[in-house]
Design a protein around this motif. Structure first.
Motif, short mmCIF file in Angstrom:
data_model
loop_
_atom_site.label_atom_id
_atom_site.label_comp_id
_atom_site.label_asym_id
_atom_site.label_seq_id
_atom_site.Cartn_x
_atom_site.Cartn_y
_atom_site.Cartn_z
N ALA A 1 1.91 4.44 -7.23
CA ALA A 1 1.60 3.88 -8.56
C ALA A 1 2.72 4.16 -9.55
O ALA A 1 3.03 3.33 -10.41
CB ALA A 1 0.28 4.46 -9.07
N TRP B 1 5.36 1.52 -9.43
CA TRP B 1 4.97 0.31 -10.15
C TRP B 1 5.14 0.50 -11.66
O TRP B 1 5.44 -0.46 -12.38
CB TRP B 1 3.53 -0.07 -9.82
CG TRP B 1 3.35 -0.64 -8.45
CD1 TRP B 1 2.56 -0.15 -7.46
CD2 TRP B 1 3.96 -1.82 -7.91
NE1 TRP B 1 2.64 -0.93 -6.33
CE2 TRP B 1 3.50 -1.96 -6.58
CE3 TRP B 1 4.86 -2.75 -8.42
CZ2 TRP B 1 3.90 -3.01 -5.76
CZ3 TRP B 1 5.27 -3.80 -7.61
CH2 TRP B 1 4.79 -3.92 -6.30
N VAL C 1 -5.18 5.59 -11.71
CA VAL C 1 -4.00 4.76 -11.96
C VAL C 1 -3.86 4.41 -13.43
O VAL C 1 -2.76 4.42 -13.98
CB VAL C 1 -4.07 3.48 -11.11
CG1 VAL C 1 -2.93 2.53 -11.45
CG2 VAL C 1 -4.04 3.82 -9.63
N GLN D 1 0.81 -1.21 0.00
CA GLN D 1 0.00 0.00 0.00
C GLN D 1 0.85 1.26 0.00
O GLN D 1 0.41 2.31 -0.48
CB GLN D 1 -0.93 0.02 1.21
CG GLN D 1 -2.20 -0.78 1.02
CD GLN D 1 -3.18 -0.52 2.13
OE1 GLN D 1 -2.82 -0.51 3.31
NE2 GLN D 1 -4.43 -0.30 1.78
N THR E 1 -1.82 -2.14 -7.68
CA THR E 1 -2.32 -0.98 -6.93
C THR E 1 -3.70 -1.20 -6.32
O THR E 1 -4.07 -0.52 -5.36
CB THR E 1 -2.36 0.27 -7.83
OG1 THR E 1 -3.08 -0.03 -9.04
CG2 THR E 1 -0.97 0.74 -8.18
#
Length: 251
Positions: free
Chosen positions: A100, A103, A186, A96, A125
């Protein structure tokens, strides 16, 4: 289903505020609502651009489906096993905290396929929310109800079907609604890792052209998908959970 007037009033107020700003600022900052509406109509009337919107929608659903399957398994495992909870919970908490954008960087380094990159970013995410929501729903199940159900000596499938599934279903539906709102933010970032179609790609093109009307139009198209998807989940929630009593408001 009776439509409420409040959402329409809120939308009218927001449009009025935007239109007022359009009269005081240059069009490249605040284009008129009519200009934005024409851009939306142009998007909806162009099969190629509609294809981009559909591609983004499918990426969202595919990524969330993967996160839901993995998250459900992890959530239930944490619920039924304290040992699994001690190992998995810290990993999900750590997940968490990863932005984003991180990633995005990881997926570019690790994977060659653009579509798999986008799927991976969306799945990673949204995974913790599914897992934690289902885990909390499992833990909040009535102990007396579980013990009463176990007294009938059900099979594992019957236990899952009659005890666990009804208990975690509200959490599942809530997680879908929450994640649908989060994933819209995202997916735009995820589509910047090489996608040649999609809302994120189109927004990047509009940004390079300083086309605020086009950017707003594509944003509203994405918002429309999220609103429709959340409405579908809400309809399912009202149908599947209609047995639940509702408390009076204003207490």
């Amino acid at each position: 289903m009776r439509l409420r007037k409040e959402p329409f009033i809120s939308a009218i107020v927001l449009i009025a505020i935007w239109e007022s700003a359009a009269h005081f600022f240059p069009p490249f900052l605040f284009p008129s609502t009519w200009t934005i509406l024409k851009e939306i109509v142009a998007i909806l009337g162009d099969s190629k651009q509609i294809g981009g919107a559909v591609a983004t929608s499918l990426r969202i659903l595919a990524g969330m489906a993967g996160a839901f399957i993995i998250g459900s398994a992890l959530g239930i495992c944490m619920g039924v096993s304290q040992k699994a909870e001690r190992y998995v919970h810290p990993l999900l908490t750590f997940n968490q905290g990863i932005p984003a954008l991180s990633w995005v960087v990881f997926s570019v380094i690790w994977f060659k396929s653009t579509e798999f990159r986008i799927w991976f970013i969306i799945a990673m995410t949204t995974l913790p929310a599914f897992a934690f929501q289902i885990y909390d729903s499992y833990r909040s199940m009535s102990k007396d109800l579980i013990e009463m159900g176990l007294s009938f000596r059900p099979t594992r499938w019957d236990k899952f079907r009659t005890l666990i599934m009804p208990g975690i279903l509200p959490g599942i539906l809530t997680a879908w609604k929450v994640n649908l709102g989060n994933v819209a933010r995202v997916v735009v970032v995820a589509e910047l890792v090489g996608a040649s179609v999609g809302v994120g790609y189109e927004l990047l093109q509009r940004q390079q052209l300083f086309d605020m009307a086009g950017a707003m139009a594509w944003t509203l198209v994405l918002v429309l998908f999220v609103v429709i998807s959340q409405s579908v989940v809400t309809l399912l929630e009202n149908k599947l959970l209609r047995y639940r009593p509702q408390s009076e408001r204003g207490l």
